[in-house]
Write a protein that holds these residues in place. Structure first.
Motif, mmCIF file in Angstrom:
data_model
loop_
_atom_site.group_PDB
_atom_site.id
_atom_site.type_symbol
_atom_site.label_atom_id
_atom_site.label_comp_id
_atom_site.label_asym_id
_atom_site.label_seq_id
_atom_site.Cartn_x
_atom_site.Cartn_y
_atom_site.Cartn_z
ATOM 1 N N PHE A 77 -7.798 18.406 3.445
ATOM 2 C CA PHE A 77 -8.243 17.401 4.355
ATOM 3 C C PHE A 77 -9.021 16.529 3.419
ATOM 4 O O PHE A 77 -10.021 16.579 3.102
ATOM 5 N N ASP A 78 -8.691 15.093 3.412
ATOM 6 C CA ASP A 78 -9.155 14.284 2.573
ATOM 7 C C ASP A 78 -10.326 13.433 3.352
ATOM 8 O O ASP A 78 -11.317 12.906 2.668
ATOM 9 N N VAL A 79 -10.641 14.200 4.670
ATOM 10 C CA VAL A 79 -12.103 13.490 5.290
ATOM 11 C C VAL A 79 -13.116 14.541 4.794
ATOM 12 O O VAL A 79 -14.343 13.851 4.907
ATOM 13 N N ILE A 80 -13.074 15.440 4.115
ATOM 14 C CA ILE A 80 -14.159 16.147 3.353
ATOM 15 C C ILE A 80 -14.369 15.760 2.176
ATOM 16 O O ILE A 80 -13.467 15.918 1.320
ATOM 17 N N LYS A 81 -15.446 15.186 1.783
ATOM 18 C CA LYS A 81 -15.664 14.735 0.564
ATOM 19 C C LYS A 81 -17.301 14.872 -0.079
ATOM 20 O O LYS A 81 -18.131 13.996 0.276
ATOM 21 N N PRO A 82 -17.449 16.165 -0.318
ATOM 22 C CA PRO A 82 -18.789 16.507 -0.779
ATOM 23 C C PRO A 82 -19.247 15.550 -2.160
ATOM 24 O O PRO A 82 -18.614 15.235 -2.942
ATOM 25 N N PHE A 83 -20.583 15.530 -2.016
ATOM 26 C CA PHE A 83 -21.088 15.076 -3.220
ATOM 27 C C PHE A 83 -20.944 16.245 -4.295
ATOM 28 O O PHE A 83 -21.253 17.325 -4.041
ATOM 29 N N LYS A 84 -20.727 15.638 -5.582
ATOM 30 C CA LYS A 84 -20.680 16.629 -6.543
ATOM 31 C C LYS A 84 -21.691 16.209 -7.679
ATOM 32 O O LYS A 84 -21.404 14.899 -8.045
ATOM 33 N N ASN A 85 -22.573 17.037 -8.282
ATOM 34 C CA ASN A 85 -23.352 16.720 -9.353
ATOM 35 C C ASN A 85 -22.788 16.710 -10.603
ATOM 36 O O ASN A 85 -21.457 17.178 -10.760
ATOM 37 N N LYS A 86 -23.396 16.535 -11.744
ATOM 38 C CA LYS A 86 -22.984 16.507 -13.101
ATOM 39 C C LYS A 86 -22.275 17.939 -13.388
ATOM 40 O O LYS A 86 -21.081 17.849 -14.202
ATOM 41 N N LYS A 87 -22.786 18.928 -12.865
ATOM 42 C CA LYS A 87 -22.083 20.151 -13.236
ATOM 43 C C LYS A 87 -20.857 20.528 -12.216
ATOM 44 O O LYS A 87 -19.959 21.511 -12.489
ATOM 45 N N GLY A 88 -20.636 19.570 -11.179
ATOM 46 C CA GLY A 88 -19.469 20.135 -10.455
ATOM 47 C C GLY A 88 -19.913 20.600 -9.062
ATOM 48 O O GLY A 88 -18.915 20.940 -8.486
ATOM 49 N N ASP A 89 -21.218 21.038 -8.920
ATOM 50 C CA ASP A 89 -21.648 21.899 -7.522
ATOM 51 C C ASP A 89 -21.264 20.874 -6.823
ATOM 52 O O ASP A 89 -21.899 19.578 -6.566
ATOM 53 N N ARG A 90 -20.695 21.353 -5.608
ATOM 54 C CA ARG A 90 -20.620 20.635 -4.314
ATOM 55 C C ARG A 90 -21.719 20.533 -3.290
ATOM 56 O O ARG A 90 -22.222 21.845 -3.181
#
Length: 107
Positions: free
Chosen positions: A32-45
């Motif tokens: 689902f392209d509508v889910i766009k979590p923020f990811k930090n430098k480590k890749g944590d969502r």
């Protein structure tokens, strides 16, 4: 004193809210392209409240209504507001039911 409202929720917190595995959330993110979590430098969502509403709708359609992922995508495209509202109402009613069952057990 005003309560500070949380802006971002970790993938673990989000998975716990919906009683699903974090891997399922990552899978839904791909589907689902509508889910766009923020990811930090480590890749944590980190999920926003808007992401949580979308996840609630997907969870409602797939886990409660039994839709396939394709069916859920189509339902969300056909009538996104109605599906979002249905998911919210169902979630609220389930929480109320669980609360009432807890009260009943305590009596």
């Amino acid at each position: 004193m005003e309560e500070i409202e949380k802006v971002y929720f970790s993938i673990g917190e989000t998975a716990k809210m919906f009683d699903v595995n974090a891997s399922l959330l990552r899978y839904w993110e791909k589907e689902f392209d509508v889910i766009k979590p923020f990811k930090n430098k480590k890749g944590d969502r980190y999920y926003t409240k808007n992401d949580l509403e979308t996840i609630r709708t997907i969870h409602y359609l797939t886990k409660i209504k039994g839709y396939t992922l394709q069916g859920a995508k189509e339902a969300m495209k056909r009538n996104p507001v109605q599906e979002k509202d249905n998911a919210y109402i169902t979630d609220t009613l389930l929480k109320m039911k669980n609360l009432l069952l807890e009260i009943k057990e305590d009596l």
